[in-house]
Scaffold this motif. Structure first.
Motif, PDB file in Angstrom:
ATOM      1  N   VAL A  42      12.573  16.037  27.963  1.00 32.55           N
ATOM      2  CA  VAL A  42      12.289  14.615  28.194  1.00 32.55           C
ATOM      3  C   VAL A  42      12.241  13.881  26.863  1.00 32.55           C
ATOM      4  N   ASP A  43      11.626  14.494  25.854  1.00 32.07           N
ATOM      5  CA  ASP A  43      11.544  13.883  24.528  1.00 32.07           C
ATOM      6  C   ASP A  43      12.942  13.682  23.939  1.00 32.07           C
ATOM      7  N   MET A  44      13.757  14.710  23.994  1.00 32.86           N
ATOM      8  CA  MET A  44      15.112  14.600  23.452  1.00 32.86           C
ATOM      9  C   MET A  44      15.945  13.598  24.250  1.00 32.86           C
ATOM     10  N   GLY A  45      15.785  13.589  25.569  1.00 33.19           N
ATOM     11  CA  GLY A  45      16.535  12.650  26.404  1.00 33.19           C
ATOM     12  C   GLY A  45      16.155  11.210  26.144  1.00 33.19           C
ATOM     13  N   SER A  46      14.847  10.969  25.943  1.00 38.50           N
ATOM     14  CA  SER A  46      14.420   9.591  25.670  1.00 38.50           C
ATOM     15  C   SER A  46      14.906   9.127  24.307  1.00 38.50           C
ATOM     16  N   LYS A  47      14.917  10.022  23.334  1.00 37.28           N
ATOM     17  CA  LYS A  47      15.450   9.659  22.011  1.00 37.28           C
ATOM     18  C   LYS A  47      16.941   9.359  22.104  1.00 37.28           C
ATOM     19  N   GLU A  48      17.650  10.151  22.902  1.00 33.85           N
ATOM     20  CA  GLU A  48      19.084   9.923  23.093  1.00 33.85           C
ATOM     21  C   GLU A  48      19.337   8.583  23.762  1.00 33.85           C
ATOM     22  N   MET A  49      18.536   8.250  24.774  1.00 31.47           N
ATOM     23  CA  MET A  49      18.691   6.965  25.456  1.00 31.47           C
ATOM     24  C   MET A  49      18.412   5.810  24.505  1.00 31.47           C
ATOM     25  N   MET A  50      17.403   5.925  23.664  1.00 33.10           N
ATOM     26  CA  MET A  50      17.081   4.864  22.706  1.00 33.10           C
ATOM     27  C   MET A  50      18.208   4.697  21.687  1.00 33.10           C
ATOM     28  N   LYS A  51      18.785   5.809  21.234  1.00 26.54           N
ATOM     29  CA  LYS A  51      19.879   5.740  20.270  1.00 26.54           C
ATOM     30  C   LYS A  51      21.098   5.068  20.903  1.00 26.54           C
ATOM     31  N   ASN A  52      21.385   5.415  22.172  1.00 22.74           N
ATOM     32  CA  ASN A  52      22.502   4.779  22.865  1.00 22.74           C
ATOM     33  C   ASN A  52      22.264   3.281  23.042  1.00 22.74           C
ATOM     34  N   ALA A  53      21.039   2.911  23.372  1.00 23.44           N
ATOM     35  CA  ALA A  53      20.712   1.494  23.530  1.00 23.44           C
ATOM     36  C   ALA A  53      20.858   0.764  22.197  1.00 23.44           C
ATOM     37  N   GLU A  54      20.436   1.400  21.124  1.00 27.89           N
ATOM     38  CA  GLU A  54      20.560   0.797  19.795  1.00 27.89           C
ATOM     39  C   GLU A  54      22.028   0.565  19.456  1.00 27.89           C
ATOM     40  N   ASN A  55      22.866   1.555  19.725  1.00 23.83           N
ATOM     41  CA  ASN A  55      24.301   1.413  19.446  1.00 23.83           C
ATOM     42  C   ASN A  55      24.929   0.304  20.284  1.00 23.83           C
ATOM     43  N   MET A  56      24.528   0.202  21.547  1.00 27.71           N
ATOM     44  CA  MET A  56      25.066  -0.849  22.406  1.00 27.71           C
ATOM     45  C   MET A  56      24.653  -2.235  21.914  1.00 27.71           C
ATOM     46  N   VAL A  57      23.425  -2.377  21.442  1.00 23.96           N
ATOM     47  CA  VAL A  57      22.967  -3.664  20.926  1.00 23.96           C
ATOM     48  C   VAL A  57      23.737  -4.022  19.657  1.00 23.96           C
ATOM     49  N   GLU A  58      23.939  -3.040  18.770  1.00 20.39           N
ATOM     50  CA  GLU A  58      24.692  -3.296  17.544  1.00 20.39           C
ATOM     51  C   GLU A  58      26.127  -3.734  17.867  1.00 20.39           C
ATOM     52  N   GLU A  59      26.756  -3.078  18.843  1.00 16.83           N
ATOM     53  CA  GLU A  59      28.109  -3.464  19.234  1.00 16.83           C
ATOM     54  C   GLU A  59      28.136  -4.872  19.817  1.00 16.83           C
ATOM     55  N   ALA A  60      27.133  -5.219  20.614  1.00 19.75           N
ATOM     56  CA  ALA A  60      27.078  -6.559  21.200  1.00 19.75           C
ATOM     57  C   ALA A  60      26.904  -7.614  20.110  1.00 19.75           C
ATOM     58  N   VAL A  61      26.098  -7.328  19.119  1.00 18.45           N
ATOM     59  CA  VAL A  61      25.901  -8.272  18.015  1.00 18.45           C
ATOM     60  C   VAL A  61      27.200  -8.437  17.234  1.00 18.45           C
ATOM     61  N   GLN A  62      27.889  -7.334  16.979  1.00 17.22           N
ATOM     62  CA  GLN A  62      29.160  -7.422  16.258  1.00 17.22           C
ATOM     63  C   GLN A  62      30.194  -8.203  17.068  1.00 17.22           C
ATOM     64  N   ASP A  63      30.234  -7.984  18.380  1.00 20.56           N
ATOM     65  CA  ASP A  63      31.165  -8.738  19.231  1.00 20.56           C
ATOM     66  C   ASP A  63      30.839 -10.224  19.213  1.00 20.56           C
ATOM     67  N   TYR A  64      29.548 -10.542  19.239  1.00 25.65           N
ATOM     68  CA  TYR A  64      29.136 -11.946  19.209  1.00 25.65           C
ATOM     69  C   TYR A  64      29.527 -12.588  17.883  1.00 25.65           C
ATOM     70  N   LYS A  65      29.314 -11.872  16.790  1.00 26.55           N
ATOM     71  CA  LYS A  65      29.640 -12.418  15.470  1.00 26.55           C
ATOM     72  C   LYS A  65      31.136 -12.623  15.305  1.00 26.55           C
ATOM     73  N   SER A  66      31.945 -11.753  15.904  1.00 25.53           N
ATOM     74  CA  SER A  66      33.395 -11.867  15.728  1.00 25.53           C
ATOM     75  C   SER A  66      34.045 -12.816  16.739  1.00 25.53           C
ATOM     76  N   ALA A  67      33.313 -13.256  17.744  1.00 29.81           N
ATOM     77  CA  ALA A  67      33.866 -14.164  18.752  1.00 29.81           C
ATOM     78  C   ALA A  67      34.040 -15.551  18.151  1.00 29.81           C
ATOM     79  N   PRO A  68      35.089 -16.250  18.567  1.00 31.55           N
ATOM     80  CA  PRO A  68      35.283 -17.616  18.050  1.00 31.55           C
ATOM     81  C   PRO A  68      34.156 -18.528  18.527  1.00 31.55           C
ATOM     82  N   LYS A  69      33.700 -19.360  17.637  1.00 30.29           N
ATOM     83  CA  LYS A  69      32.594 -20.268  17.951  1.00 30.29           C
ATOM     84  C   LYS A  69      33.150 -21.577  18.504  1.00 30.29           C
TER      85      LYS A  69
END
Length: 77
Positions: A42-69
């Protein structure tokens, strides 16, 4: 504040039940599995889920920054 803590508790409970259910489905949790190893999974799975969520947020921020304003009030066709 109590309501917020209640929702956090429910969220954690849902995550733990999900991770245990996933372990049972994948076969990593069986009748012979100890409570300690389930806790580690459970500990390893929750850490994995948090890492995946962190990566998804970083990708969303990068997509937002690269989108035309667009300017406010600009017509979108």
């Amino acid at each position: 504040m109590g309501t917020f803590l209640k929702y956090v508790f429910y969220l954690v409970l849902i995550v733990v039940v999900y991770l245990i259910g996933r372990g049972i489905y994948e076969g990593s949790i069986t009748e012979d599995t100890t409570v300690g190893s389930v806790a580690e999974q459970v500990d390893m799975g929750s850490k994995e889920m948090m890492k995946n969520a962190e990566n998804m947020v970083e990708e969303a921020v990068q997509d937002y920054k690269s989108a035309p304003k667009k300017e406010i009030g600009e017509n979108v066709d």
